[in-house]
Design a protein around this motif. Sequence first.
Motif, PDB file in Angstrom:
ATOM      1  N   GLU A  52      36.778  43.798  36.806  1.00 25.64           N
ATOM      2  CA  GLU A  52      38.226  43.926  36.555  1.00 25.64           C
ATOM      3  C   GLU A  52      38.896  42.556  36.508  1.00 25.64           C
ATOM      4  OE1 GLU A  52      39.077  48.271  38.648  1.00 25.64           O
ATOM      5  OE2 GLU A  52      38.923  46.476  39.897  1.00 25.64           O
ATOM      6  N   ALA A  53      38.458  41.642  37.370  1.00 29.60           N
ATOM      7  CA  ALA A  53      39.010  40.285  37.364  1.00 29.60           C
ATOM      8  C   ALA A  53      38.673  39.587  36.050  1.00 29.60           C
ATOM      9  CB  ALA A  53      38.481  39.481  38.551  1.00 29.60           C
ATOM     10  N   ALA A  54      37.450  39.761  35.563  1.00 30.01           N
ATOM     11  CA  ALA A  54      37.050  39.155  34.289  1.00 30.01           C
ATOM     12  C   ALA A  54      37.860  39.754  33.140  1.00 30.01           C
ATOM     13  CB  ALA A  54      35.557  39.363  34.049  1.00 30.01           C
ATOM     14  N   GLY A  55      38.079  41.053  33.175  1.00 28.29           N
ATOM     15  CA  GLY A  55      38.898  41.700  32.151  1.00 28.29           C
ATOM     16  C   GLY A  55      40.339  41.216  32.190  1.00 28.29           C
ATOM     17  N   LEU A  56      40.859  41.006  33.389  1.00 28.59           N
ATOM     18  CA  LEU A  56      42.218  40.484  33.535  1.00 28.59           C
ATOM     19  C   LEU A  56      42.311  39.071  32.955  1.00 28.59           C
ATOM     20  CD1 LEU A  56      45.106  40.710  34.621  1.00 28.59           C
ATOM     21  CD2 LEU A  56      44.247  39.876  36.817  1.00 28.59           C
ATOM     22  N   ALA A  57      41.297  38.248  33.207  1.00 26.20           N
ATOM     23  CA  ALA A  57      41.284  36.891  32.651  1.00 26.20           C
ATOM     24  C   ALA A  57      41.324  36.948  31.129  1.00 26.20           C
ATOM     25  CB  ALA A  57      40.043  36.133  33.125  1.00 26.20           C
ATOM     26  N   GLU A  58      40.585  37.860  30.550  1.00 22.47           N
ATOM     27  CA  GLU A  58      40.582  38.013  29.083  1.00 22.47           C
ATOM     28  C   GLU A  58      41.958  38.451  28.585  1.00 22.47           C
ATOM     29  OE1 GLU A  58      38.504  38.636  25.231  1.00 22.47           O
ATOM     30  OE2 GLU A  58      37.294  38.719  27.036  1.00 22.47           O
TER      31      GLU A  58
END
Length: 192
Positions: A83-89
């Motif tokens: 979820e953190a990686a998706g938020l960064a994207e």
Amino acid sequence: MSTSVRDRIVASTLHLIGTDGVAGVTNRRIAAHANVSLGSITYHFPSQPDLLRAALETFVAEETTRLREIAESHRNQGVSLAEAAGLAERVAEDLAFSAERIAPFELYVQAGRDPELRAAADRCWAAYDELTVAILTELGLPDPVAVASTLVATVAGLQLRRLSTGGGSDLSTSVLLLLQGAVLTGGAHRQS
């Protein structure tokens, strides 16, 4: 709300750098764009390196404030690494590449040529690293300091790629791979 002369000069400088590059920035162009007197530029910024440092540091201060607010809005919500990686994207994709967002890339390159700008660039990267450490700590990564600068460099590089090609990049996959590697490496270090 009125913006100070100094703030208008800095904003115009960022706009002009992002539009025409550092070489295209002159005091006359800044004064015309900011609608200020030519003398006010040298009053606030005695040299071009002073102005470039202020422009870079202003951008990074505003950007880190924006990113801290996003991070704070997700604090204590049990966000997973994916979820953190998706938020960064999503954060990266939401940013339109305006002239003001292109300018920092120009200024970082200029810092490679101008030793007077390097300290400001170093402070800017340190601010991104510090924010990243805080976010990674919240995610529970075992050694957030060890991975922060690599993660910051990866995101910056992928943003530069996106800017220069006009295409997207799979930022979330790259961020997730780095975070998962950091967790695995951190776990291995704790076991030894």
